[in-house]
Write a protein that holds these residues in place. Sequence first.
Motif, PDB file in Angstrom:
ATOM      1  N   GLY A   2       0.459   6.229   4.800  1.00 46.98           N
ATOM      2  CA  GLY A   2       0.545   7.988   5.148  1.00 46.98           C
ATOM      3  C   GLY A   2       1.888   8.032   5.539  1.00 46.98           C
ATOM      4  O   GLY A   2       2.535   9.004   4.952  1.00 46.98           O
ATOM      5  N   SER A   3       2.080   7.484   6.598  1.00 40.33           N
ATOM      6  CA  SER A   3       3.703   7.811   7.241  1.00 40.33           C
ATOM      7  C   SER A   3       4.684   7.421   6.257  1.00 40.33           C
ATOM      8  O   SER A   3       5.781   8.416   6.298  1.00 40.33           O
ATOM      9  CB  SER A   3       3.986   6.921   8.415  1.00 40.33           C
ATOM     10  OG  SER A   3       3.879   5.442   8.033  1.00 40.33           O
ATOM     11  N   VAL A  10       0.893  -1.090  -0.014  1.00 40.63           N
ATOM     12  CA  VAL A  10       0.126   0.227   0.091  1.00 40.63           C
ATOM     13  C   VAL A  10       0.794   1.268  -0.186  1.00 40.63           C
ATOM     14  O   VAL A  10       0.646   2.279  -0.793  1.00 40.63           O
ATOM     15  CB  VAL A  10      -0.874  -0.072   1.167  1.00 40.63           C
ATOM     16  CG1 VAL A  10      -1.676   1.322   1.208  1.00 40.63           C
ATOM     17  CG2 VAL A  10      -1.989  -1.242   1.173  1.00 40.63           C
ATOM     18  N   ALA A  11       1.937   1.169   0.705  1.00 39.78           N
ATOM     19  CA  ALA A  11       2.808   2.415   0.728  1.00 39.78           C
ATOM     20  C   ALA A  11       3.591   2.567  -0.532  1.00 39.78           C
ATOM     21  O   ALA A  11       3.673   3.822  -0.822  1.00 39.78           O
ATOM     22  CB  ALA A  11       4.031   2.130   1.921  1.00 39.78           C
ATOM     23  N   VAL A  12       3.613   1.779  -1.234  1.00 39.17           N
ATOM     24  CA  VAL A  12       4.481   1.767  -2.895  1.00 39.17           C
ATOM     25  C   VAL A  12       3.436   2.724  -3.600  1.00 39.17           C
ATOM     26  O   VAL A  12       3.589   3.738  -3.960  1.00 39.17           O
ATOM     27  CB  VAL A  12       4.763   0.610  -3.350  1.00 39.17           C
ATOM     28  CG1 VAL A  12       4.992   0.793  -4.909  1.00 39.17           C
ATOM     29  CG2 VAL A  12       5.945   0.002  -2.703  1.00 39.17           C
ATOM     30  N   ILE A  13       2.264   2.161  -3.637  1.00 35.87           N
ATOM     31  CA  ILE A  13       1.036   2.885  -4.362  1.00 35.87           C
ATOM     32  C   ILE A  13       0.994   4.364  -3.979  1.00 35.87           C
ATOM     33  O   ILE A  13       0.981   5.377  -4.917  1.00 35.87           O
ATOM     34  CB  ILE A  13      -0.192   2.217  -4.275  1.00 35.87           C
ATOM     35  CG1 ILE A  13       0.201   0.604  -5.043  1.00 35.87           C
ATOM     36  CG2 ILE A  13      -1.347   2.935  -5.138  1.00 35.87           C
ATOM     37  CD1 ILE A  13      -1.348  -0.196  -4.634  1.00 35.87           C
ATOM     38  N   SER A  14       0.690   4.517  -2.588  1.00 33.70           N
ATOM     39  CA  SER A  14       0.539   5.942  -2.094  1.00 33.70           C
ATOM     40  C   SER A  14       1.892   6.731  -2.028  1.00 33.70           C
ATOM     41  O   SER A  14       1.503   8.068  -2.778  1.00 33.70           O
ATOM     42  CB  SER A  14       0.479   5.672  -0.447  1.00 33.70           C
ATOM     43  OG  SER A  14       0.545   6.964  -0.052  1.00 33.70           O
ATOM     44  N   MET A  15       3.246   6.358  -2.152  1.00 32.83           N
ATOM     45  CA  MET A  15       4.183   7.211  -2.357  1.00 32.83           C
ATOM     46  C   MET A  15       4.390   7.700  -3.839  1.00 32.83           C
ATOM     47  O   MET A  15       4.351   8.915  -4.386  1.00 32.83           O
ATOM     48  CB  MET A  15       5.540   6.501  -1.962  1.00 32.83           C
ATOM     49  CG  MET A  15       5.719   6.147  -0.572  1.00 32.83           C
ATOM     50  SD  MET A  15       6.838   5.140  -0.226  1.00 32.83           S
ATOM     51  CE  MET A  15       8.329   6.098  -0.703  1.00 32.83           C
ATOM     52  N   LEU A  16       3.890   6.604  -4.907  1.00 30.32           N
ATOM     53  CA  LEU A  16       3.856   7.018  -6.063  1.00 30.32           C
ATOM     54  C   LEU A  16       2.817   8.190  -6.473  1.00 30.32           C
ATOM     55  O   LEU A  16       3.110   8.945  -7.509  1.00 30.32           O
ATOM     56  CB  LEU A  16       4.026   5.830  -7.063  1.00 30.32           C
ATOM     57  CG  LEU A  16       5.437   4.745  -6.982  1.00 30.32           C
ATOM     58  CD1 LEU A  16       4.923   3.744  -7.793  1.00 30.32           C
ATOM     59  CD2 LEU A  16       6.388   5.555  -7.502  1.00 30.32           C
ATOM     60  N   CYS A  53      -1.518  13.086   8.354  1.00 31.64           N
ATOM     61  CA  CYS A  53      -2.835  12.753   8.790  1.00 31.64           C
ATOM     62  C   CYS A  53      -3.299  11.580   8.527  1.00 31.64           C
ATOM     63  O   CYS A  53      -3.677  10.779   9.485  1.00 31.64           O
ATOM     64  CB  CYS A  53      -4.012  14.042   8.323  1.00 31.64           C
ATOM     65  SG  CYS A  53      -3.464  15.606   8.973  1.00 31.64           S
ATOM     66  N   VAL A  54      -3.208  11.145   7.683  1.00 25.58           N
ATOM     67  CA  VAL A  54      -3.456   9.690   7.382  1.00 25.58           C
ATOM     68  C   VAL A  54      -2.742   8.753   7.872  1.00 25.58           C
ATOM     69  O   VAL A  54      -3.268   7.681   8.759  1.00 25.58           O
ATOM     70  CB  VAL A  54      -3.385   9.349   5.850  1.00 25.58           C
ATOM     71  CG1 VAL A  54      -3.613   7.930   5.438  1.00 25.58           C
ATOM     72  CG2 VAL A  54      -4.708  10.127   4.863  1.00 25.58           C
ATOM     73  N   GLY A  55      -1.496   8.917   8.115  1.00 30.14           N
ATOM     74  CA  GLY A  55      -0.739   7.980   8.838  1.00 30.14           C
ATOM     75  C   GLY A  55      -1.119   8.018  10.375  1.00 30.14           C
ATOM     76  O   GLY A  55      -1.125   6.947  11.083  1.00 30.14           O
ATOM     77  N   ALA A  56      -1.536   9.365  10.991  1.00 30.03           N
ATOM     78  CA  ALA A  56      -1.614   9.375  12.413  1.00 30.03           C
ATOM     79  C   ALA A  56      -3.281   8.604  12.534  1.00 30.03           C
ATOM     80  O   ALA A  56      -3.192   7.870  13.590  1.00 30.03           O
ATOM     81  CB  ALA A  56      -1.854  10.824  12.635  1.00 30.03           C
TER      82      ALA A  56
END
Length: 444
Positions: free
Chosen positions: A363-364, A307-313, A334-337
Amino acid sequence: MSSISASAAGSRAMGALADESATEGALYRKVAWRLLPFIMACYVAAYLDRVNVGFAKLHMLADLQFSEAMYGLGAGLFFIGYFFFEVPSNMLMHRIGAKATIARIMILWSLISAAMMFVKTPTQFYVLRFLLGAAEAGFYPGMILYLTYWFPSYRRARMVALFMCAIPVSGILGGPLSGGIMDLMQGVAGLRGWQWLFLIEAIPSLLLGLAVIAYLDNNIRSAKWLTESEKQILERNIARENATKEQSHMTLRQLVGDLRIVKMAMICFCTVMGQYGLTFWLPTLVQQSGVQGAFRIGLLTAVPFSVAVISMLLVSRSSDRMRERRWHLIIPFCVGAAGLSLSAVFSGNVYLSLAALALAAGGSLATSPLFWSLPTAILSSAGAAAGIAMINSFANLAGFLSPYMIGLIKDATQSTNIAMFVLAGVLLFGAFLTYTVPAKLVNK
C-alpha cells in the motif's frame, strides 16, 4: 448508396485511427524500453546507497555505541540536505539538461556514500548523511520531470510506477546483498561488515553515473535513436498536453502561495512518511519479530518489497487505463495504514508480522507513483520543474521526521509499535487530503 458510402468512409476513418493508435503504442514502447531500464538501474543504485544504512545499523550501532535516536537522526538528516538543494538542482536540470545534471549527481553521491565506511563519531555520521542528501538532491524529482519530457499524462502513471519499482527492487536485491556482504566480509582486511557494505554498494552508482554521459538524451529532439517522424509524433503529443496547462515561470513566492501545490506537498508528505518509515526500519522490524542473522533478515525483507512491485504495477496500470487518479491513490493509502497497524499488533509473530509488512509495503509504496500523476497533470514546463521540486522538497522533510520519530519512540518504549500506529494515521490523513482534490483537475 450515400449511406453505404458514408459507412465505408466511417470504417476507413476508424481503421486509420486504429492504425495511428497502434503506431503510437509501438513508438511509446520503444521509448520506454530505451529509457526505463537504464533510469530504473540508476534509481536502484541511488536508493540502495540511501537506505543501506538500515542494514548497516544492525551492527554499526553496537560497534560505534550509537543510540537508536542517533541512528534515526542521522538517517533523517539526509533529507535536510535534500530539502535545501533540491529546487536549485531541478531548476538547473531544466536549463542545462538531464545528462550533465544526473551524471554529476550520481558520481558525487557515490563518493560520499563510500566515505560512510570511515564514520567513527555521531558528528561524522550526521555530516556525511547531510552531504549525501545534498549530493543526491534533484535526482528523483529530476527523473519525474524527465519523464514529462517524453510521455503525456495519460501514459505517465505507468512509466512513473515502472521507474519507482526501483524502490522495492532495490529492497529485493539489496536486502540479501546487504546481509550477505555484512556476514561474508566481516573482518576482511580488518574492516567491519558494515564498512564493506558502504564501499561495495557505492561502486554501481559510480559506474552508472559515468554511463549517463554516453547513454542519456536530454530531450526528444536530441535522441539519435528516433526517426524524424517519430520525434514529431512525440513532440506533438507533449505540445498538445502542455497547451492545456500553466506555462509561465513560477517564482518561489508564487509556488508557496499556490494552494494546489501546497495541498500536493501535504499529500506527498504523507506518502514519504509511510515510505521511509518502512524502508529505513524494515530490517529492524523483521529482526524484532524474532529473526536472527543479517543474511536471513535480508532474505525476508525481500518479501514485502516483492509484494510492493506487483502492487505498484497493477494499480498504476489500472489508473492509466481508467484515467482515474484519486481513488487509485486513496485505496493504497488505506491499505498501507492497515498493514502498518497490523504489523504492530502481530510484532511478536514472524509470519503474521511479515504478512502485515507485505500489506504495508504494497500500500504505502504504491502511493508514490500514483501521487505524481496528480501534480504532473496540472503543471508543465518551468512551472513543473519548480513545482515538482518544491513539492518533493517539502515532502522529503517527512524523510527526516519519520525515521527520527521512530528512533525516539523505540528508545523511549523499547518498541516500534506506537510509531507504526502514528504512521498509519498519517497515511489515513493523506487519503483524506486526496479525496478533497477535484477529480476534474487530475483525471486525465
